[in-house]
Design an enzyme around this catalytic site. Structure first.
Site, PDB file in Angstrom:
ATOM      1  N   GLU A 139       0.836  -1.233   0.041  1.00 53.69           N
ATOM      2  CA  GLU A 139       0.126  -0.041  -0.049  1.00 53.69           C
ATOM      3  C   GLU A 139       0.762   1.339   0.061  1.00 53.69           C
ATOM      4  O   GLU A 139       0.819   2.229   0.876  1.00 53.69           O
ATOM      5  CB  GLU A 139      -0.985   0.095   1.274  1.00 53.69           C
ATOM      6  CG  GLU A 139      -1.951  -1.198   1.163  1.00 53.69           C
ATOM      7  CD  GLU A 139      -2.874  -1.457   2.265  1.00 53.69           C
ATOM      8  OE1 GLU A 139      -3.013  -0.640   3.148  1.00 53.69           O
ATOM      9  OE2 GLU A 139      -3.560  -2.500   2.285  1.00 53.69           O
ATOM     10  N   GLU A 157      -5.290 -10.831  -2.606  1.00 54.25           N
ATOM     11  CA  GLU A 157      -6.224 -10.812  -1.240  1.00 54.25           C
ATOM     12  C   GLU A 157      -7.695 -10.921  -1.591  1.00 54.25           C
ATOM     13  O   GLU A 157      -8.689 -10.184  -1.284  1.00 54.25           O
ATOM     14  CB  GLU A 157      -5.969  -9.651  -0.450  1.00 54.25           C
ATOM     15  CG  GLU A 157      -4.226  -9.521   0.253  1.00 54.25           C
ATOM     16  CD  GLU A 157      -4.190  -8.145   1.030  1.00 54.25           C
ATOM     17  OE1 GLU A 157      -5.044  -7.548   1.381  1.00 54.25           O
ATOM     18  OE2 GLU A 157      -2.938  -7.525   0.966  1.00 54.25           O
TER      19      GLU A 157
HETATM   20  O1  G3I Z   1      -5.482 -11.038  17.941  1.00 61.76           O
HETATM   21  C1  G3I Z   1      -5.965  -9.868  18.745  1.00 61.76           C
HETATM   22  C2  G3I Z   1      -6.875 -10.171  19.932  1.00 61.76           C
HETATM   23  O2  G3I Z   1      -5.814 -10.636  20.814  1.00 61.76           O
HETATM   24  C3  G3I Z   1      -7.410  -8.782  20.553  1.00 61.76           C
HETATM   25  O3  G3I Z   1      -7.981  -9.008  21.435  1.00 61.76           O
HETATM   26  C4  G3I Z   1      -7.897  -8.017  19.496  1.00 61.76           C
HETATM   27  C5  G3I Z   1      -8.839  -6.667  19.846  1.00 61.76           C
HETATM   28  O4  G3I Z   1      -7.760  -5.600  19.664  1.00 61.76           O
HETATM   29  O5  G3I Z   1      -7.025  -7.521  18.301  1.00 61.76           O
HETATM   30  C6  G3I Z   1      -6.694  -8.791  17.604  1.00 61.76           C
HETATM   31  O6  G3I Z   1      -5.592  -8.524  16.733  1.00 61.76           O
HETATM   32  C7  G3I Z   1      -6.579  -8.047  15.494  1.00 61.76           C
HETATM   33  C8  G3I Z   1      -6.047  -8.992  14.444  1.00 61.76           C
HETATM   34  O7  G3I Z   1      -6.585  -8.395  13.048  1.00 61.76           O
HETATM   35  C9  G3I Z   1      -6.450 -10.133  14.443  1.00 61.76           C
HETATM   36  O8  G3I Z   1      -7.599 -10.470  14.734  1.00 61.76           O
HETATM   37  C10 G3I Z   1      -5.881  -6.557  14.957  1.00 61.76           C
HETATM   38  O9  G3I Z   1      -6.495  -5.783  16.302  1.00 61.76           O
HETATM   39  C11 G3I Z   1      -6.586  -6.243  13.914  1.00 61.76           C
HETATM   40  O10 G3I Z   1      -6.250  -4.904  13.611  1.00 61.76           O
HETATM   41  C12 G3I Z   1      -6.212  -7.181  12.944  1.00 61.76           C
HETATM   42  O11 G3I Z   1      -6.875  -6.777  11.541  1.00 61.76           O
HETATM   43  C13 G3I Z   1      -6.164  -7.025  10.443  1.00 61.76           C
HETATM   44  C14 G3I Z   1      -5.928  -6.118   9.561  1.00 61.76           C
HETATM   45  O12 G3I Z   1      -5.188  -6.568   8.264  1.00 61.76           O
HETATM   46  C15 G3I Z   1      -4.798  -5.150  10.190  1.00 61.76           C
HETATM   47  O13 G3I Z   1      -3.581  -5.850  10.335  1.00 61.76           O
HETATM   48  C16 G3I Z   1      -7.088  -8.079   9.668  1.00 61.76           C
HETATM   49  O14 G3I Z   1      -7.299  -9.370  10.496  1.00 61.76           O
HETATM   50  C17 G3I Z   1      -6.654  -8.476   8.231  1.00 61.76           C
HETATM   51  O15 G3I Z   1      -7.531  -9.137   7.386  1.00 61.76           O
HETATM   52  C18 G3I Z   1      -6.271  -7.119   7.441  1.00 61.76           C
HETATM   53  O16 G3I Z   1      -5.707  -7.702   6.274  1.00 61.76           O
HETATM   54  C19 G3I Z   1      -5.198  -6.522   5.560  1.00 61.76           C
HETATM   55  C20 G3I Z   1      -3.984  -6.724   4.830  1.00 61.76           C
HETATM   56  O17 G3I Z   1      -3.067  -6.947   5.729  1.00 61.76           O
HETATM   57  C21 G3I Z   1      -3.480  -5.797   3.957  1.00 61.76           C
HETATM   58  N1  G3I Z   1      -4.484  -5.402   2.633  1.00 61.76           N
HETATM   59  C22 G3I Z   1      -5.914  -5.075   3.355  1.00 61.76           C
HETATM   60  C23 G3I Z   1      -6.322  -6.270   4.520  1.00 61.76           C
HETATM   61  C24 G3I Z   1      -7.618  -6.037   5.022  1.00 61.76           C
HETATM   62  O18 G3I Z   1      -7.784  -4.894   5.804  1.00 61.76           O
END
Ligand code: G3I
Length: 387
Positions: free
Chosen positions: A174, A290
Site C-alpha cells: 500500500e 487478497e
Molecule cells: O489478536 C488480537 C486479539 O488478541 C485482540 O483481543 C483483538 C482486539 O484488539 O485484536 C486482535 O488482533 C487483530 C488482528 O486483526 C487479528 O484479529 C487486530 O486488532 C486487527 O487490527 C487485525 O486486523 C487485520 C488488519 O489487516 C490489520 O492488520 C485483519 O485481520 C486483516 O485481515 C487485515 O488484512 C489487510 C491486509 O493485511 C492488507 N490489505 C488489506 C487487508 C484488509 O484490511
C-alpha cells in the site's frame, strides 16, 4: 477477525475436495488445535481449486491465521484441501513479529509455515513494510539512521529465517496514495518521512539479499475499476514501477489485492486488462493477493447476495486470468466465520447482517463463490510455463 456465525461443520459439504485426515491431525497438533471433528463421507471428488489453477499455470493460495486454525480445525481442513499455498494473515506483520526492537517472535508464523510445509504446500510472506500493524516503538517520525537500521534488521531477520521456503513476499504494501500533495502519488508514511522514496528500493534490495529465491512483490489495492480515482492510482503505480525497474530494483511482481467492492465503481475488463498488460510489459508478473468480496451494497437475502457475489467475482477473475502475466490468486480468507470486513466501519453492511466475503460459509460449506472461482480457472487459458 470477527466470527460471524461459525458452527461445527459437517465437513466441506457436497462439492468440497477430499483431504488426508491423518496428515492434517498430525499437522494441527503442532498448532495446538483441537482434534478434528468427525468428517462426513459426503465430500465428493471435486478437483481442488489448487488443481484447477495449476492446470492453467496459476498458483492458488488462501490466507488464514493461527487463531482461526486453533479455533476451527474445519477451516484448516478446507484450506489444506483447496490451496497450494498458505498465507499467514497477520503473523508476519511487523507489530506481530518484532514487538520490541530486535526481539522477534516467530512462534505463530512458524506454526503456519510449518503447517504448509507438512502438507507439501508453499507459503507467502505478508508484509515486510506496511504503514499499518506497526509496533509502537517504530514511532511516527524515526530518524534516517533509526529507520535504516530498523529496516535492515527486520527484513534481514524475516527473509533470512524463511529463505527458500517463501514463494513470494509482499515487500512493500500500500505504497501509493495520490490524494496527498505529493506529485509522485506516494503515501506519506514513517518510511517515506525518514528515507524518502528510496525506502522502497532499500526494502527490495534487503529482501533480495536475504532470500534470492522469493518473488519480491509490490502490493496495493484499488487498481481495477473504471473511476477517476482508481485511474490516478494506476498511473501512480505504473510511474513508480517504471522508476524502480529503471533503477534495477529487484521487484518481480505487482500484487493487486482484489478486495472486490461493487460499490467502488464499474469494472471495465478492457481498462483493467490494459493496466495488467502495461505492468507485464515491464517484465513483471501480476498476482491477485487478497481476493474477497465486500457485499455491503448487495442484497440482504443470502441466496441473491451469494449469486451476485459469484457473478461479480467470475467477471473479475475471467478478465484477470485472460492475461498470461497473472500467475497467482490468493483469497484473503477461507470462511465467512472469520473476516476483516465486518470489523471495518467502511466495509461492513449497514443493515447489520454479517458479510459473506469468502468462498466457504460460516459452517465451512462451499458457496456459489467457490463455484465461480472454479469456473474461472476452468475457462482460463493456460499460461506458458514460467521461465
Ligand atoms: O489478536 C488480537 C486479539 O488478541 C485482540 O483481543 C483483538 C482486539 O484488539 O485484536 C486482535 O488482533 C487483530 C488482528 O486483526 C487479528 O484479529 C487486530 O486488532 C486487527 O487490527 C487485525 O486486523 C487485520 C488488519 O489487516 C490489520 O492488520 C485483519 O485481520 C486483516 O485481515 C487485515 O488484512 C489487510 C491486509 O493485511 C492488507 N490489505 C488489506 C487487508 C484488509 O484490511
Amino acid at each position: 477477525m470477527t466470527r460471524a456465525n461459525m458452527r461445527e461443520a459437517e465437513g466441506p459439504g457436497p462439492r468440497g475436495p477430499v483431504l488426508d485426515r491423518r496428515l492434517l491431525c498430525r499437522a494441527l497438533a503442532g498448532l495446538g488445535a483441537e482434534a478434528l471433528p468427525r468428517v462426513s463421507k459426503a465430500a465428493s471428488r471435486e478437483p481442488s481449486l489448487a488443481a484447477l489453477a495449476a492446470a492453467k499455470g496459476v498458483v492458488f493460495g488462501m490466507a488464514l491465521t493461527r487463531e482461526q486454525v486453533q479455533e476451527a480445525p474445519a477451516l484448516a481442513r478446507v484450506a489444506l484441501a483447496e490451496a497450494a499455498m498458505l498465507v499467514p494473515g497477520n503473523e508476519l506483520k511487523w507489530g506481530a513479529v518484532e514487538p520490541a526492537p530486535g526481539r522477534f517472535d516467530f512462534v505463530d508464523a512458524d506454526a503456519l509455515v510449518d503447517l504448509a510445509r507438512s502438507h507439501r504446500m508453499q507459503s507467502r510472506g505478508h508484509a515486510l513494510v506496511w504503514h499499518e500493524a506497526l509496533p509502537a516503538w517504530i514511532g511516527t517520525s524515526p530518524t534516517r539512521a533509526e529507520m535504516s537500521g530498523a529496516l535492515s534488521r527486520h527484513i534481514g531477520a524475516l527473509c533470512g529465517r524463511y529463505a527458500g521456503r517463501m514463494h513470494s513476499w509482499d515487500v512493500v504494501n500500500e505504497v501509493i496514495e495520490p490524494s496527498g500533495e505529493r506529485s509522485d502519488g506516494l503515501r506519506r508514511t514513517p518510511f517515506l518521512g525518514a528515507l524518502g522514496e528510496d525506502y522502497i528500493a532499500r526494502a527490495f534490495s534487503l529482501a533480495a539479499e536475504a532470500d534470492p529465491d522469493a518473488i519480491l512483490t509490490l502490493n496495493d489495492y484499488d487498481l481495477e475499476r473504471d473511476t477517476e480515482w482508481q485511474a490516478r492510482r494506476r498511473a501512480a503505480m505504473l510511474d513508480l514501477l517504471n522508476r524502480l525497474i529503471r533503477r534495477g530494483v529487484p521487484v518481480r511482481a505487482l500484487g493487486i489485492q482484489g478486495h472486490l467492492d461493487p460499490a467502488k465503481g464499474p469494472l471495465d475488463p478492457e481498462i483493467f486488462r490494459s493496466f495488467i498488460r502495461a505492468v507485464a510489459s515491464l517484465g513483471l508478473s501480476v498476482f491477485i493477493t487478497e481476493l474477497d468480496i465486500t457485499d455491503r451494497l448487495l442484497p440482504g437475502d443470502i441466496a441473491a447476495r451469494d449469486q451476485a457475489a459469484a457473478e461479480t467475482t467470475r467477471d473479475y477473475l475471467t478478465a484477470v486470468l485472460a492475461e498470461p502475466s497473472v500467475r497467482m490468486v490468493v483469497t484473503w480468507g477461507v470462511s465467512d466465520a472469520y473476516s476483516w470486513v465486518d470489523g471495518n466501519r467502511r466495509t461492513r453492511r449497514t443493515d447489520g447482517l454479517a458479510s459473506r466475503p469468502h468462498l466457504y460459509d460460516g459452517a465451512f460449506r462451499p458457496k456459489p463463490l467457490r463455484a465461480a472461482v472454479a469456473d474461472a480457472f476452468r475457462s482460463a487459458p493456460a499460461r506458458p510455463i514460467a521461465r
